[in-house]
Design an enzyme around this catalytic site. Structure first.
Site, PDB file in Angstrom:
ATOM      1  CB  VAL A   1      -0.653  -0.167   1.133  1.00 39.36           C
ATOM      2  CG1 VAL A   1      -1.774   1.504   1.383  1.00 39.36           C
ATOM      3  CG2 VAL A   1      -1.927  -1.381   0.937  1.00 39.36           C
TER       4      VAL A   1
ATOM      5  CD  GLU B   1       9.456   3.031  10.955  1.00 42.69           C
ATOM      6  OE1 GLU B   1       9.726   2.455  12.307  1.00 42.69           O
ATOM      7  OE2 GLU B   1       8.553   1.810  10.483  1.00 42.69           O
TER       8      GLU B   1
END
Lengths: 497, 497
Positions: free
Chosen positions: B267, B288
């Protein structure tokens, strides 16, 4: 009336009665009001609005700093004024109407309401009511016993009504540290590295053009009840103090600890009282609200500085502190709640956070807000801001209550406000579970061994053992995990008959 | 072997084979290893340790940055080496052993592991294994494709084994921004106000006395699978992009948006790919992990800068980026995970966070980690760091899966990782629910209207309606709320037979 508290002379013709001010509200308005943990709230205008609505009904959305005092939320709820309320409340009448679905409530992390307003994630504020000590020469305002969201409300509201509270001495000037973070993407560092840092101005900027009414009051804040420590709260406090002493022995902390945050209530008061006869010294607080115990610890020479967004104290303490601000002014500061509770500062300062749970489960998930998963009590308040980002996150509750018909340590909490990721230490009057560095199955055994009331220990162990047989990282029996809550609903007791 | 990658000549006699290094571990040790989202992990020593354990058993606690590549976690789990693992994993074999209760797992917010180590809330590290590009003249080390927790591991481990990976070019030097926050109570401001700010050094300080072994490797990181967007992920991506466009139209955001964080997966890749043909420009990331789509967007001129703790990309993208670091070096930076994920920076920068849910419920609570409340999949990772503190917190999942036998929108989630307080936007392939400013009952109706698969809509509406009749701020039927999960366990489908 003390017109000299309006130092901008051109504003003096805005003075009106609370009843007149109540006529400034229109149906459907979004209303903001000062007030945080019953401190610095509107004591004239909102109650007058409730009165007005009895004969001239209207509906509003009301947002505040946190809870209001003087049953104002109850009066507004009873008068049918509230469509939606945020971000916190503690009122019995309002709570019933929220749980009946008559009034919508948004339960927000207290650091976030101002963010959401600035980001336009909430509807714009039509009118704000702000309690102040006085209006300064430049039109800026001096808050009273709380700052809450008033900086944001003053900046964003289309219209502002000021309540000048003459029971608050003018020399409260300088107690507040008013700082407003920049909007995105231009936000800078909030330059606080210790609780006693002052980074802002002493008054809240306000465009005098926005002022549509000024109302005088001389009503003090609702006095906080001080409950003396009882056997359970004393036991909890002792476990926590013993834990701190052991952390010092292990070299993890010094005798000054790290800045403390404590939620409102008996346990927090008991813990702070316990410091009086301890070896800890030069303690500090970086919290959202200061209670009697904070000022008692200052007077005892144990606490050197406290930062918060409000003071919520007994009548005696109120008079003592507000009557001697020259002595106390170097010892505490009141900040906007999006500074007192901001995640980055809580982590940077390394806060030790102590908050109250309604119930917790064998894995350390905490319910702070809902009875049996459905009915709200108060709200999450600032507990999430602190617990997630703290150096140490401690939650306390009694092990059992109502003649032990209710266990507050359960197979699974019926509502989660704080996940096991955010909870380091759990304490009941039975004992303390140190969950740091433990995996879920280890956490469960610690909690069963140390925290649950003996009347429930065997059944909780049985639940855990049977769940482990079925397996999983976090073993549960979904068909049984809420059986204690269900039994209580059916029989009035969580105990097996 | 390329001894010139050891620029401290006195360390060259520490070179050994992986098998020799594996002998340095002792039973009961706490071991730390580099590696974050399969990037920059130990590719020689930990696999050799698994081999050794087959004939010479030992047990260790293993902490990393995040997940390891090359099935290393599986090999260690299979060889019986792991007693306890933290803070994240994605390995099928390890996951089974965790769920069987054979291996203990601590599922941590990724920003917190380093904090817990520095605070001595976790046991001290006996030995650390760190992948590096080379050892610099001052003994400091240059990391490879991730930083993770390596700064903390290098600072705190009693002994260090370095793995020099010669497949990573030496000119990765300068990609990293190495900053270590001070310990309490001496922590200062982390002076980042935009994703592209560089505040630290280029290498990780390391006391050469600690180095007990140096092992060479030339193995690339495990390649990420790039799944092309399918109908569902494309639908989800379109809802999100339409939402952003509308926020721009409303004046809430500019065409540059705010820095983006995206979890790993299809996604996120589909959303980022969608930006290519949009009007958005000068986008940034503060995330991250960086995936292929990040570098594709850079190449398309849409993304000007990306900050993260690792790059986890396909073989083609790996070769493209690492083969042309002179071109990419001004466009991204890799930071320690306690900086990339730190709550204060996420709020200060105003991150737009997009993360994946396993399931969510009608009130917006999100389960990111557990199947049916018991079995862990991977772990919470950084989703909690970002969701709690973001400007906008978006969670995505497919509405239903396995021939629609599973609904991912449920009456109550079986495990809570993110509470409704932390969730702004929910998206499935059916639609998007904007929960900002909504009370629980309003949230439920939005989610039922917009997100649930049509096969389940009627039953979910019925649950909500019946719960509302019983009342409460968050209406639930505790005896029924997990019935969908139970039905799935019994029949293989959540659908009523």
């Amino acid at each position: 009336m003390s017109l000299q508290r309006i130092k901008v002379e051109s504003l003096r013709d805005k003075v009106m009665t609370a009843e007149q001010a109540a006529q400034l509200f229109k149906n459907g308005m979004v209303v903001a009001s000062s007030g945080f943990t019953k401190a610095g709230d509107s004591k004239m205008v909102l109650p007058a609005l409730a009165e007005r609505a009895k004969t001239d009904p209207l509906k509003i959305t009301l947002m505040t700093g946190a809870s209001l005092g003087h049953d104002t939320d109850g009066k507004l709820a009873d008068a049918g004024v509230l469509t939606k309320r945020m971000p916190f409340q503690v009122d019995r009448t309002l709570r019933h109407k929220i749980n009946d679905g008559e009034i919508l409530f948004i339960d927000q992390h207290l650091s976030e309401s101002a963010e959401l307003l600035h980001n336009q994630s909430l509807p714009p504020i039509d009118i704000a009511v702000i309690e102040v000590a006085y209006i300064d020469r430049d039109g800026s305002i001096v808050p009273t016993t709380s700052v809450g969201n008033s900086v944001t409300f003053a900046a964003l509201a289309k219209q502002v009504i000021l309540e000048i509270n003459t029971s608050v001495p003018e020399d409260i000037y300088g107690i507040h540290d008013i700082y407003q973070a920049e909007n995105y993407p231009y936000r800078n560092v909030i330059p606080i590295v210790a609780p006693w840092n002052r980074i802002g101005r002493k008054t809240i900027a306000l465009d005098p053009q926005k002022v549509v009414g000024i109302v005088f009051s001389d009503i003090q804040d609702s006095a906080a009840d001080i409950a003396e420590p009882d056997a359970k709260t004393s036991a909890i406090a002792k476990y926590i103090l013993d834990f701190f002493e052991n952390e010092v022995r292990l070299g993890h902390l010094t005798d000054r600890l790290l800045p403390l945050q404590a939620g409102i209530g008996k346990v927090a008061n008991a813990v702070l009282s316990g410091f009086k006869d301890s070896n800890f010294y030069d303690l500090t607080m970086f919290s959202e609200v200061l209670q009697d115990s904070t000022f008692d610890l200052m007077d005892a020479g144990k606490l050197s500085f406290a930062s918060a967004s409000s003071i919520t104290v007994s009548k005696g303490c109120y008079d003592r502190v507000l009557g001697d601000l020259q002595r106390y002014r170097s010892k505490f500061v009141l900040r906007p709640q999006n500074i007192s509770n901001t995640p980055g500062l809580i982590r940077r300062l390394g806060i030790i956070a102590i908050n109250t749970a309604i119930e917790f489960d064998i894995y350390g998930n905490v319910n702070s807000t809902h009875i049996s998963g459905t009915k709200i009590m108060n709200g999450i308040g600032g507990s999430g801001d602190f617990a997630r980002n703290a150096y140490l996150s401690i939650f306390v509750t009694q092990a059992a209550s109502k003649g032990n018909a209710i266990s507050h340590v359960l197979p699974m909490v019926s509502h989660v406000d704080h996940t096991e990721h955010d909870v380091d230490i759990l304490v009941t009057d039975i004992g303390l579970a140190d969950l740091r560095g433990l995996a879920p199955r280890e956490r469960a055994q610690q909690i069963i061994n140390n925290c649950v009331h003996p009347d429930y220990r065997e059944e909780l162990q049985s639940y855990f053992d049977r769940a482990c047989q079925r397996g999983g990282h976090t073993p549960h029996l979904l068909e049984e995990c809420f059986s204690w809550h269900q039994r209580f609903a059916e029989t009035g007791s969580m105990k097996r008959q």
